[in-house]
Design an enzyme around this catalytic site. Structure first.
Site, short mmCIF file in Angstrom:
data_model
loop_
_atom_site.label_atom_id
_atom_site.label_comp_id
_atom_site.label_asym_id
_atom_site.label_seq_id
_atom_site.Cartn_x
_atom_site.Cartn_y
_atom_site.Cartn_z
N HIS A 34 0.13 50.90 -26.66
CA HIS A 34 1.51 51.36 -26.58
C HIS A 34 1.90 51.91 -27.95
O HIS A 34 1.06 51.95 -28.88
CB HIS A 34 2.44 50.22 -26.14
CG HIS A 34 2.23 48.96 -26.92
ND1 HIS A 34 2.58 48.83 -28.25
CD2 HIS A 34 1.68 47.76 -26.56
CE1 HIS A 34 2.28 47.63 -28.66
NE2 HIS A 34 1.72 46.95 -27.67
N HIS A 37 0.74 50.19 -31.19
CA HIS A 37 -0.61 50.46 -31.68
C HIS A 37 -0.68 51.84 -32.34
O HIS A 37 -1.32 52.02 -33.38
CB HIS A 37 -1.62 50.44 -30.52
CG HIS A 37 -1.73 49.11 -29.82
ND1 HIS A 37 -1.21 48.89 -28.57
CD2 HIS A 37 -2.29 47.94 -30.22
CE1 HIS A 37 -1.47 47.64 -28.22
NE2 HIS A 37 -2.12 47.04 -29.20
N GLN A 61 -10.69 34.33 -27.65
CA GLN A 61 -9.37 34.01 -28.19
C GLN A 61 -8.36 33.65 -27.10
O GLN A 61 -7.19 33.38 -27.38
CB GLN A 61 -8.84 35.13 -29.07
CG GLN A 61 -8.41 36.40 -28.34
CD GLN A 61 -8.05 37.51 -29.31
OE1 GLN A 61 -8.92 38.11 -29.94
NE2 GLN A 61 -6.76 37.79 -29.45
N MET A 185 7.48 45.72 -28.26
CA MET A 185 6.40 46.29 -27.45
C MET A 185 5.22 45.35 -27.44
O MET A 185 4.83 44.81 -28.48
CB MET A 185 6.00 47.64 -27.99
CG MET A 185 7.06 48.67 -27.73
SD MET A 185 6.49 50.31 -28.16
CE MET A 185 7.98 51.22 -27.82
N SER A 186 4.65 45.17 -26.26
CA SER A 186 3.51 44.27 -26.10
C SER A 186 2.73 44.73 -24.87
O SER A 186 3.33 45.19 -23.89
CB SER A 186 4.01 42.84 -25.87
OG SER A 186 2.99 42.06 -25.30
O1 PAF Z 1 -4.02 41.53 -31.83
C1 PAF Z 1 -4.97 41.76 -31.09
O2 PAF Z 1 -4.96 42.68 -30.26
C2 PAF Z 1 -6.21 40.89 -31.17
O3 PAF Z 1 -5.87 39.58 -31.49
C3 PAF Z 1 -7.28 41.42 -32.14
C4 PAF Z 1 -6.77 41.42 -33.56
C5 PAF Z 1 -7.69 42.83 -31.73
C6 PAF Z 1 -8.53 40.54 -32.10
O4 PAF Z 1 -9.09 40.53 -30.82
#
Ligand code: PAF
Length: 284
Positions: A34, A37, A61, A185-186
């Protein structure tokens, strides 16, 4: 824009780029891009960096399987957006290349910043983030990295990783990009219904309320209590935390000292979607 899926191939390309004395700016992402980024790509280009963006939905993660399953994947759209934004390289590694078949994160303990808030609510999350960011940095060998302030704690954790293991890599944190409504934004926002997206605005309103009340001289405890009461008592919302922290250490504070930088941070479920946001007390 070049697209690489293979570590060998991108490594050759990076060696050639470095040989021509270009600085490399790296923007690691999990896709579903979005404007937030794109602001990171823009920041990298403004610093005249050869800009490399990675898209990899990093399984280690995610502490919640359904969050991983529901994570939006929109690679073709993302590639188009990146190319239009002037990104030089898109890196799309596979899990095999990143983890060699063993999807296991290394354990990291950076003290408070990895233990509290997101560290406590999402056990193992930062182990996964640090593991993948290290692996990506080892491949991309950037001079600078660009991260969004929306994930403030992640920014502090990555900064610590750089200080500890990659002291020559410069860290850049860019301001959170917001919808006109104020909603941060997410990539997860696409999972909100129209009604939920309106309710989700209350997070930003609560953050601003805390800031306003602090500026009016209320104590931290009272400002937090008042903002919770005014904005976060809604049947669709389930608050995980709303706090005032020292933004460098993520330590909660009860008193504001003028020489430090503070942030108001929030994590809150809006129906089925977990949202986080923050504002710095000094930002306008
Ligand atoms: O913020 C993110 O999108 C993720 O945590 C990252 C930094 C790409 C690591 O997977």
């Amino acid at each position: 824009m070049f697209i690489f899926k293979d570590v060998e191939q991108i490594s050759q390309h990076i060696h050639k780029t470095k040989a021509s004395a270009q600085r490399i700016g790296f923007i690691p992402t999990m896709g579903a891009l979005h404007a937030g980024h794109l602001s990171l790509i823009k920041a990298s280009k403004q610093k005249h960096c050869y800009s490399i963006c990675s898209i990899y939905v990093n399984p280690t993660q995610f502490n919640n399987a359904s969050d991983l399953d529901n994570y939006p994947v929109t690679i073709e759209k993302d590639a188009k957006m990146l190319s239009e934004a002037g990104c030089d390289v898109l890196f799309l590694p596979t899990s095999d290349q990143m983890y060699g078949g063993k999807l296991i994160a290394t354990k990291f303990d950076y003290g408070n910043i990895t233990r509290v808030f997101e560290g406590a609510k999402r056990p193992g999350h930062f182990d996964g983030v640090i593991t993948i960011v290290s692996k990506l940095i080892d491949v991309v060998m950037p001079d600078e990295v660009f991260f969004g302030q929306k994930d403030l704690q992640q920014c502090m954790v990555v900064k610590k990783l750089l200080d500890t293991s990659y002291p020559n890599v410069l860290f850049n944190m860019q301001p959170t990009q917001r919808e006109n409504s104020g909603l941060a934004m997410s990539s997860r926002n696409v999972r909100l219904s129209k009604e939920e997206a309106v309710v989700a605005l209350r997070l930003y309103q609560a953050l601003n309320e805390v800031k306003l009340l602090l500026n009016q001289g209320l104590s931290v405890v009272n400002a937090l209590a008042e903002a919770k009461l005014r904005y976060l008592q809604h049947p669709l919302l389930k608050l995980e935390y709303l706090d005032v922290v020292d933004s460098a250490t993520m330590e909660t504070v009860e008193f504001i000292a003028s020489e430090k930088q503070y942030a108001v941070i929030i994590a809150c479920w809006c129906a089925e979607v977990r949202l986080i946001d923050n504002i710095l007390l000094t930002e306008s």
